[in-house]
Motif scaffolding. Structure first.
Motif, mmCIF file in Angstrom:
data_model
loop_
_atom_site.group_PDB
_atom_site.id
_atom_site.type_symbol
_atom_site.label_atom_id
_atom_site.label_comp_id
_atom_site.label_asym_id
_atom_site.label_seq_id
_atom_site.Cartn_x
_atom_site.Cartn_y
_atom_site.Cartn_z
ATOM 1 N N ASP A 1 0.798 -1.071 -0.071
ATOM 2 C CA ASP A 1 0.003 0.050 -0.084
ATOM 3 C C ASP A 1 0.828 1.382 -0.068
ATOM 4 O OD1 ASP A 1 -2.279 -1.780 -0.010
ATOM 5 O OD2 ASP A 1 -2.673 -1.285 2.123
ATOM 6 N N SER A 2 1.955 1.322 0.797
ATOM 7 C CA SER A 2 3.040 2.466 0.914
ATOM 8 C C SER A 2 3.517 2.450 -0.443
ATOM 9 C CB SER A 2 3.922 2.342 1.845
ATOM 10 O OG SER A 2 3.315 2.256 3.249
ATOM 11 N N ALA A 3 3.715 1.449 -1.161
ATOM 12 C CA ALA A 3 4.608 1.587 -2.397
ATOM 13 C C ALA A 3 3.589 2.271 -3.551
ATOM 14 C CB ALA A 3 5.235 0.389 -2.854
ATOM 15 N N ALA A 4 2.253 1.772 -3.563
ATOM 16 C CA ALA A 4 1.409 2.319 -4.399
ATOM 17 C C ALA A 4 1.006 3.781 -4.175
ATOM 18 C CB ALA A 4 -0.007 1.424 -4.166
ATOM 19 N N GLU A 5 0.964 4.177 -2.784
ATOM 20 C CA GLU A 5 0.849 5.550 -2.482
ATOM 21 C C GLU A 5 1.817 6.414 -3.044
ATOM 22 O OE1 GLU A 5 0.019 5.714 1.708
ATOM 23 O OE2 GLU A 5 -2.033 4.370 1.210
ATOM 24 N N ALA A 6 3.088 5.972 -2.677
ATOM 25 C CA ALA A 6 4.275 6.605 -3.232
ATOM 26 C C ALA A 6 4.174 6.769 -4.868
ATOM 27 C CB ALA A 6 5.580 5.814 -3.000
ATOM 28 N N ARG A 7 3.825 5.622 -5.483
ATOM 29 C CA ARG A 7 3.747 5.797 -7.056
ATOM 30 C C ARG A 7 2.751 6.914 -7.315
ATOM 31 N NH1 ARG A 7 4.403 0.261 -6.585
ATOM 32 N NH2 ARG A 7 2.153 -0.159 -6.997
ATOM 33 N N ASP A 8 1.578 6.861 -6.594
ATOM 34 C CA ASP A 8 0.562 7.791 -6.979
ATOM 35 C C ASP A 8 1.054 9.191 -6.683
ATOM 36 O OD1 ASP A 8 -1.550 5.951 -7.622
ATOM 37 O OD2 ASP A 8 -2.350 5.923 -5.566
ATOM 38 N N GLU A 9 1.694 9.384 -5.565
ATOM 39 C CA GLU A 9 2.324 10.812 -5.388
ATOM 40 C C GLU A 9 3.174 11.155 -6.485
ATOM 41 O OE1 GLU A 9 3.824 10.702 -1.415
ATOM 42 O OE2 GLU A 9 1.849 10.432 -0.509
ATOM 43 N N GLU A 10 4.043 10.155 -6.931
ATOM 44 C CA GLU A 10 5.038 10.433 -8.076
ATOM 45 C C GLU A 10 4.541 10.741 -9.124
ATOM 46 O OE1 GLU A 10 7.160 7.084 -7.911
ATOM 47 O OE2 GLU A 10 8.773 7.641 -6.266
ATOM 48 N N ARG A 11 3.215 10.321 -9.462
ATOM 49 C CA ARG A 11 2.640 10.602 -10.770
ATOM 50 C C ARG A 11 1.891 11.876 -10.618
ATOM 51 N NH1 ARG A 11 0.885 5.144 -10.858
ATOM 52 N NH2 ARG A 11 -0.696 5.528 -9.415
ATOM 53 N N ILE A 12 1.423 12.438 -9.379
ATOM 54 C CA ILE A 12 0.993 13.674 -9.205
ATOM 55 C C ILE A 12 1.692 14.796 -9.388
ATOM 56 C CG2 ILE A 12 -0.242 15.064 -7.472
ATOM 57 C CD1 ILE A 12 -1.735 12.590 -6.593
ATOM 58 N N ALA A 13 3.440 14.504 -8.899
ATOM 59 C CA ALA A 13 4.222 15.325 -8.989
ATOM 60 C C ALA A 13 4.836 15.588 -10.372
ATOM 61 C CB ALA A 13 5.233 14.930 -8.129
ATOM 62 N N LEU A 14 4.659 14.604 -11.068
ATOM 63 C CA LEU A 14 4.891 14.516 -12.943
ATOM 64 C C LEU A 14 3.951 15.232 -13.441
ATOM 65 C CD1 LEU A 14 6.736 11.016 -12.809
ATOM 66 C CD2 LEU A 14 7.914 13.333 -13.098
ATOM 67 N N ASP A 15 2.820 14.963 -12.944
ATOM 68 C CA ASP A 15 1.626 15.524 -13.698
ATOM 69 C C ASP A 15 1.708 16.916 -13.610
ATOM 70 O OD1 ASP A 15 0.092 13.402 -15.041
ATOM 71 O OD2 ASP A 15 -1.092 13.329 -13.183
ATOM 72 N N ARG A 16 2.036 17.542 -12.424
ATOM 73 C CA ARG A 16 2.460 18.950 -12.209
ATOM 74 C C ARG A 16 3.242 19.461 -13.015
ATOM 75 N NH1 ARG A 16 3.842 22.233 -6.847
ATOM 76 N NH2 ARG A 16 3.470 24.171 -7.646
ATOM 77 N N ALA A 17 4.477 18.829 -13.108
ATOM 78 C CA ALA A 17 5.631 19.243 -14.029
ATOM 79 C C ALA A 17 5.428 19.309 -15.099
ATOM 80 C CB ALA A 17 6.935 18.212 -13.605
ATOM 81 N N ILE A 18 4.587 18.293 -15.714
ATOM 82 C CA ILE A 18 4.073 18.251 -17.249
ATOM 83 C C ILE A 18 3.242 19.648 -17.575
ATOM 84 C CG2 ILE A 18 2.780 17.278 -18.990
ATOM 85 C CD1 ILE A 18 4.080 14.404 -17.601
ATOM 86 N N ASP A 19 2.323 19.631 -16.555
ATOM 87 C CA ASP A 19 1.668 21.039 -16.914
ATOM 88 C C ASP A 19 2.499 22.335 -16.759
ATOM 89 O OD1 ASP A 19 -0.818 19.331 -16.939
ATOM 90 O OD2 ASP A 19 -1.514 19.707 -14.827
ATOM 91 N N MET A 20 3.070 22.407 -15.925
ATOM 92 C CA MET A 20 3.743 23.586 -15.867
ATOM 93 C C MET A 20 4.854 23.679 -17.232
ATOM 94 S SD MET A 20 5.126 23.449 -11.677
ATOM 95 C CE MET A 20 5.621 25.234 -11.638
ATOM 96 N N LEU A 21 5.497 22.769 -17.620
ATOM 97 C CA LEU A 21 6.325 22.699 -18.759
ATOM 98 C C LEU A 21 5.423 22.930 -19.773
ATOM 99 C CD1 LEU A 21 8.533 19.549 -18.088
ATOM 100 C CD2 LEU A 21 9.380 22.085 -18.178
ATOM 101 N N THR A 22 4.121 22.764 -20.042
ATOM 102 C CA THR A 22 3.269 23.052 -21.168
ATOM 103 C C THR A 22 3.235 24.402 -21.164
ATOM 104 O OG1 THR A 22 2.642 20.600 -21.187
ATOM 105 C CG2 THR A 22 1.289 22.602 -22.209
ATOM 106 N N ARG A 23 2.762 25.076 -20.244
ATOM 107 C CA ARG A 23 2.549 26.370 -19.887
ATOM 108 C C ARG A 23 3.902 27.287 -20.153
ATOM 109 N NH1 ARG A 23 -0.386 24.762 -15.531
ATOM 110 N NH2 ARG A 23 1.209 25.379 -14.035
ATOM 111 N N ALA A 24 4.925 26.522 -19.908
ATOM 112 C CA ALA A 24 6.392 27.309 -19.989
ATOM 113 C C ALA A 24 6.512 27.265 -21.616
ATOM 114 C CB ALA A 24 7.309 26.752 -19.114
ATOM 115 N N GLN A 25 6.114 26.530 -22.191
ATOM 116 C CA GLN A 25 6.457 26.144 -23.536
ATOM 117 C C GLN A 25 5.781 27.239 -24.385
ATOM 118 O OE1 GLN A 25 5.300 22.443 -25.249
ATOM 119 N NE2 GLN A 25 7.062 22.744 -26.848
#
Length: 115
Positions: A12-36
């Motif tokens: 469960d902890s590993a699954a939660e960590a992957r979810d948090e990493e996905r959310i963080a990467l989603d945010r990075a992708i959104d920010m990069l798209t706006r920056a582009q």
């Protein structure tokens, strides 16, 4: 009454960590798209690059931890990708590159691999 195995709790902890990493990467992708869209000299670019470098710094530290349970070769590959991301982002800060598309694609691929 409640019986959970240690492996289930860790799972469960590993699954939660992957979810948090996905959310963080989603945010990075959104920010990069706006920056582009706004260009490498924009405040959005500076914010996106700073966030991305901090995120990958954190991920690299986690991947470097000897207790990280990912396979050693995979960890090494992800660390190499992270170092490339940080260097490429630095090139944008220095206005030597505007390669947001590659950063978006690489981060999207990593995020999708977490699913």
């Amino acid at each position: 009454m409640y019986r959970f195995s240690y492996a289930e709790i860790l799972g469960d902890s590993a699954a939660e960590a992957r979810d948090e990493e996905r959310i963080a990467l989603d945010r990075a992708i959104d920010m990069l798209t706006r920056a582009q869209a706004n260009g490498p000299s924009s405040p959005e670019a500076a914010e996106a690059v700073l966030y991305l470098q901090k995120l990958w710094g954190f991920l690299i530290r986690d991947l470097s931890d000897p207790h990280n349970e990912l396979a050693e070769q995979l960890r090494g590959n992800l660390i190499s990708i992270g170092l490339w991301v940080i260097k490429e982002a630095d090139q944008i800060v220095q206005e030597r590159s505007s390669n947001f598309a590659a950063l978006i694609e690489v981060n999207r691929s990593i995020r999708d691999g977490l699913m």
